[in-house]
Design a protein around this motif. Structure first.
Motif, short mmCIF file in Angstrom:
data_model
loop_
_atom_site.label_atom_id
_atom_site.label_comp_id
_atom_site.label_asym_id
_atom_site.label_seq_id
_atom_site.Cartn_x
_atom_site.Cartn_y
_atom_site.Cartn_z
N UNK A 25 0.80 -1.22 0.00
CA UNK A 25 0.00 0.00 0.00
C UNK A 25 0.83 1.28 0.00
N UNK A 26 2.02 1.21 0.59
CA UNK A 26 2.83 2.42 0.76
C UNK A 26 3.08 3.21 -0.52
N UNK A 27 3.26 2.57 -1.67
CA UNK A 27 3.45 3.37 -2.89
C UNK A 27 2.18 4.14 -3.30
N UNK A 28 1.02 3.70 -2.82
CA UNK A 28 -0.25 4.27 -3.26
C UNK A 28 -0.94 5.14 -2.22
N UNK A 29 -0.67 4.85 -0.95
CA UNK A 29 -1.39 5.50 0.14
C UNK A 29 -0.45 5.94 1.24
N UNK A 30 -0.80 7.03 1.88
CA UNK A 30 -0.15 7.37 3.14
C UNK A 30 -0.97 6.70 4.24
N UNK A 31 -0.33 5.93 5.08
CA UNK A 31 -1.01 5.22 6.17
C UNK A 31 -1.00 6.10 7.41
N UNK A 32 -2.17 6.39 7.95
CA UNK A 32 -2.30 7.30 9.09
C UNK A 32 -2.95 6.55 10.25
N UNK A 33 -2.18 6.39 11.33
CA UNK A 33 -2.69 5.73 12.54
C UNK A 33 -3.46 6.78 13.34
N UNK A 34 -4.77 6.60 13.41
CA UNK A 34 -5.61 7.60 14.08
C UNK A 34 -5.68 7.38 15.59
N UNK A 35 -5.04 6.32 16.10
CA UNK A 35 -5.09 6.07 17.54
C UNK A 35 -4.09 6.92 18.31
N UNK A 36 -3.22 7.62 17.61
CA UNK A 36 -2.22 8.45 18.28
C UNK A 36 -2.88 9.63 18.98
N UNK A 37 -2.26 10.08 20.06
CA UNK A 37 -2.81 11.19 20.84
C UNK A 37 -2.94 12.47 20.03
N UNK A 38 -2.05 12.71 19.09
CA UNK A 38 -2.07 13.96 18.33
C UNK A 38 -3.11 14.02 17.23
N UNK A 39 -3.75 12.92 16.92
CA UNK A 39 -4.71 12.91 15.81
C UNK A 39 -6.09 13.32 16.32
N UNK A 40 -6.71 14.31 15.65
CA UNK A 40 -8.04 14.75 16.07
C UNK A 40 -9.08 14.64 14.95
N UNK A 41 -8.62 14.44 13.73
CA UNK A 41 -9.53 14.32 12.59
C UNK A 41 -8.87 14.85 11.34
N UNK A 42 -9.61 14.80 10.24
CA UNK A 42 -9.08 15.24 8.95
C UNK A 42 -10.23 15.65 8.06
#
Length: 115
Positions: A25-42
């Motif tokens: 997937x890495x060549x096609x997508x950026x993988x974003x772990x939303x469980x991290x404390x700094x993530x609030x939405x997009x």
């Protein structure tokens, strides 16, 4: 803007799936772990909404739930599986199964997810 797959890194099943598919997937997508404390939405979608079902950002819109899974499975090379699951009776069943799994997964706590 690159496609982004927002996944819950605190979910053991999600970790295993994304870990196995990441090289494809890495060549096609950026993988974003939303469980991290700094993530609030997009793009106006909250972390809570993303925790309830998987979200994939495709240039200017979200693909959500089973459609997101089918999209990234296609990118990972599982074309025959995706074609099969897109057949109307199979898609209906896959959609229902995903919705059930997502509801049950939403009740998981601290990675303990008995489904």
């Amino acid at each position: 803007m690159m496609k982004k797959l927002f996944y819950d890194g605190s979910c053991k099943l999600c970790q295993r799936e994304i870990g196995a598919l990441a090289p494809k997937l890495s060549p096609h997508l950026q993988l974003v772990d939303i469980s991290t404390d700094g993530f609030s939405g997009f793009a106006g979608v909250s972390k809570g909404a993303m925790m309830r079902q998987i979200h994939l950002w495709d240039q200017d819109h979200f693909i959500i739930g089973i459609d997101a899974s089918l999209h990234y499975w296609q990118l990972a090379g599982y074309r025959k599986l995706v074609a099969f699951l897109r057949l109307p009776p199979c898609y209906w069943l896959a959609s229902k199964a995903y919705a059930l799994w997502a509801r049950k997964r939403a009740n998981c706590t601290e990675g303990d997810c008995t489904l």
